[in-house]
Motif scaffolding. Structure first.
Motif, short mmCIF file in Angstrom:
data_model
loop_
_atom_site.label_atom_id
_atom_site.label_comp_id
_atom_site.label_asym_id
_atom_site.label_seq_id
_atom_site.Cartn_x
_atom_site.Cartn_y
_atom_site.Cartn_z
N PHE A 1 -78.42 3.98 -18.43
CA PHE A 1 -78.38 4.06 -16.96
C PHE A 1 -77.80 2.78 -16.38
CE2 PHE A 1 -80.30 3.29 -12.79
CZ PHE A 1 -79.81 4.39 -12.12
N GLU A 2 -78.10 1.66 -17.00
CA GLU A 2 -77.60 0.37 -16.54
C GLU A 2 -76.07 0.36 -16.56
OE1 GLU A 2 -77.81 -3.73 -18.73
OE2 GLU A 2 -79.76 -3.23 -17.88
N TYR A 3 -75.46 0.90 -17.62
CA TYR A 3 -74.01 0.93 -17.73
C TYR A 3 -73.40 1.86 -16.69
CZ TYR A 3 -74.78 -1.40 -22.19
OH TYR A 3 -75.16 -2.28 -23.15
N GLN A 4 -74.05 2.99 -16.42
CA GLN A 4 -73.56 3.91 -15.41
C GLN A 4 -73.60 3.26 -14.03
OE1 GLN A 4 -76.18 7.22 -16.00
NE2 GLN A 4 -74.86 8.18 -17.53
N GLU A 5 -74.62 2.48 -13.78
CA GLU A 5 -74.72 1.78 -12.49
C GLU A 5 -73.62 0.74 -12.36
OE1 GLU A 5 -77.96 -0.93 -10.09
OE2 GLU A 5 -78.68 0.45 -11.63
N ILE A 6 -73.35 0.01 -13.42
CA ILE A 6 -72.27 -0.99 -13.40
C ILE A 6 -70.93 -0.30 -13.16
CG2 ILE A 6 -70.99 -2.65 -14.80
CD1 ILE A 6 -73.69 -3.32 -16.16
N SER B 1 -70.37 2.54 -11.70
CA SER B 1 -70.35 3.01 -10.32
C SER B 1 -69.97 1.88 -9.36
CB SER B 1 -71.71 3.59 -9.95
OG SER B 1 -71.73 3.96 -8.61
N LEU B 2 -70.51 0.70 -9.60
CA LEU B 2 -70.17 -0.45 -8.77
C LEU B 2 -68.70 -0.83 -8.93
CD1 LEU B 2 -73.37 -2.64 -9.30
CD2 LEU B 2 -72.68 -1.47 -7.20
N GLU C 1 -66.25 1.23 -9.55
CA GLU C 1 -65.48 2.23 -8.79
C GLU C 1 -65.55 1.95 -7.29
OE1 GLU C 1 -65.11 6.37 -11.02
OE2 GLU C 1 -67.17 5.92 -10.40
N GLN C 2 -66.71 1.56 -6.80
CA GLN C 2 -66.85 1.24 -5.38
C GLN C 2 -65.97 0.06 -5.01
OE1 GLN C 2 -70.99 0.74 -4.35
NE2 GLN C 2 -71.56 2.67 -5.32
#
Length: 54
Positions: A2-7, A9-10, A12-13
């Motif tokens: 989940f940590e990697y998915q959050e990174i 996502s950031l 991409e933003q």
């Protein structure tokens, strides 16, 4: 994970806020590398149908 998915996502933003033609963001972590590549250029080339359609 989940940590990697959050990174990612950031990443991409951040990319969506930048004026770019081509962009590559690469982050190397302890045991994994995250890479985001984007292009606002029109894609060109040709398409080769897969063998099952022949």
């Amino acid at each position: 994970m989940f940590e990697y998915q959050e990174i990612f996502s950031l990443m991409e933003q951040l990319a969506d806020r930048l004026p770019y033609k081509r962009l590559k963001i690469e982050i190397e972590l302890n045991h994994q590398s995250l890479v985001l590549e984007k292009s606002k250029q029109k894609k060109f080339g040709y398409w080769v149908p897969s063998s099952k359609w022949r």
